[in-house]
Design an enzyme around this catalytic site. Structure first.
Site, mmCIF file in Angstrom:
data_model
loop_
_atom_site.group_PDB
_atom_site.id
_atom_site.type_symbol
_atom_site.label_atom_id
_atom_site.label_comp_id
_atom_site.label_asym_id
_atom_site.label_seq_id
_atom_site.Cartn_x
_atom_site.Cartn_y
_atom_site.Cartn_z
ATOM 1 N N SER A 112 0.888 -1.040 -0.090
ATOM 2 C CA SER A 112 -0.037 -0.104 -0.056
ATOM 3 C C SER A 112 0.744 1.358 -0.125
ATOM 4 C CB SER A 112 -1.124 -0.123 1.258
ATOM 5 O OG SER A 112 -1.508 1.119 1.439
ATOM 6 N N TYR A 127 -2.955 -1.497 9.808
ATOM 7 C CA TYR A 127 -3.051 -1.788 8.460
ATOM 8 C C TYR A 127 -1.665 -1.338 7.852
ATOM 9 C CZ TYR A 127 -4.168 -1.778 3.278
ATOM 10 O OH TYR A 127 -4.231 -2.035 2.059
#
EC number: 1.-.-.-
Length: 271
Positions: free
Chosen positions: A166, A179
């Site tokens: 990400s 995350y």
């Protein structure tokens, strides 16, 4: 007599497909980015194992699309589905067994399966259980699948391990602590793995998308939060799954061989 367009299409169909003869596993391929990666790779000639954890119907739909729209190779079924918990070693091994039994030696493994917390707590508010859940799928899952891939993917050329990370790792944003931390671990693991695979001609890379218009991105977000994501991008839009999948397919192809141990951020210039 064929038209010029028809002749051009016929010539295009005769060209070798960039992933022709390759076998790929794509985890988390029933929807979102993983779904588009699987479809894109199949379009480029790969045989694909559609991994899913819970949504069998969606996974079978992806396989059906691929099998009903196959390149004119005449080689029968080109996509199957397989359920597995990527955080369980025995189920990961079974996933790879299923792929090899169906299609033969593996060339490409895309570790895309991932979860987040749609409540977006601060780190101080993040429970032990939620931290563990996110790391189990995002980090341990990528580790187990990468470990299995390192043992099973073909050596001597064409072997590819691609982990989906990400762009948040490069832009620490509050309320994405667990995350982002899980994806940061995946990025460093991937870079080390590439070095450890020296001499095998297997590449290991990360693709790190920015905000992409998927169910996971929209979950729990207000309209204002979504709009903020749009405005923060130079293109003033969210990414699309179609922005990400071709890059993954490129890294999986022969043309992508010289890209190794890299984190490629695909986010329209957001970071």
């Amino acid at each position: 007599m064929a038209t010029a367009d028809e002749q051009e299409e016929e010539m295009r169909m005769r060209l070798p497909l960039p992933l022709g003869g390759r076998v790929a596993i794509v985890t988390g391929a029933s929807r979102g980015i993983g779904r588009e990666i699987a479809l894109n790779m199949a379009e480029k000639g790969a045989k694909v194992v559609i991994h899913y954890s819970s949504n069998q119907h969606a996974a079978e739909e992806v396989a059906s699309i691929i099998n009903n729209k196959s390149p004119s190779s005449g080689d029968g079924v080109r996509a199957i589905v397989c359920k597995a918990d990527v955080a369980e070693p025995s189920q990961v091994a079974q996933l790879f067994d299923t792929a090899e039994h169906a299609f033969g030696p593996l060339h490409i493994v895309v570790n895309n399966a991932g979860v987040t917390d749609s409540k977006y707590p601060t780190l101080a508010q993040t429970s032990d259980e939620e931290w563990d859940r996110i790391f189990q799928v995002n980090c341990k899952g990528a580790f187990l699948c990468s470990r299995e891939a390192a043992k099973r993917v073909v050596r001597g050329g064409g072997g590819r391990i691609i982990n989906i990370s990400s762009s948040l790792v490069a832009m620490p944003i509050p309320r994405y602590g667990a995350y982002t931390a899980s994806k940061a671990a995946v990025e460093m693991m991937t870079r080390i793995l590439a070095q450890e695979l020296r001499g095998t001609q297997i590449t290991a890379n990360c693709v790190a998308p920015g905000p992409v218009a998927t169910d996971m991105f929209f979950a729990g977000k207000s309209e204002a939060a979504v709009e903020a994501g749009v405005k923060s991008n130079p293109f003033e839009r969210l990414g699309k799954v179609e922005d990400v999948a071709p890059l993954v397919a490129f890294l999986a192809s022969d043309e992508g061989e010289w890209v190794n141990a890299q984190v490629v951020r695909v986010n329209g210039g957001q970071v």
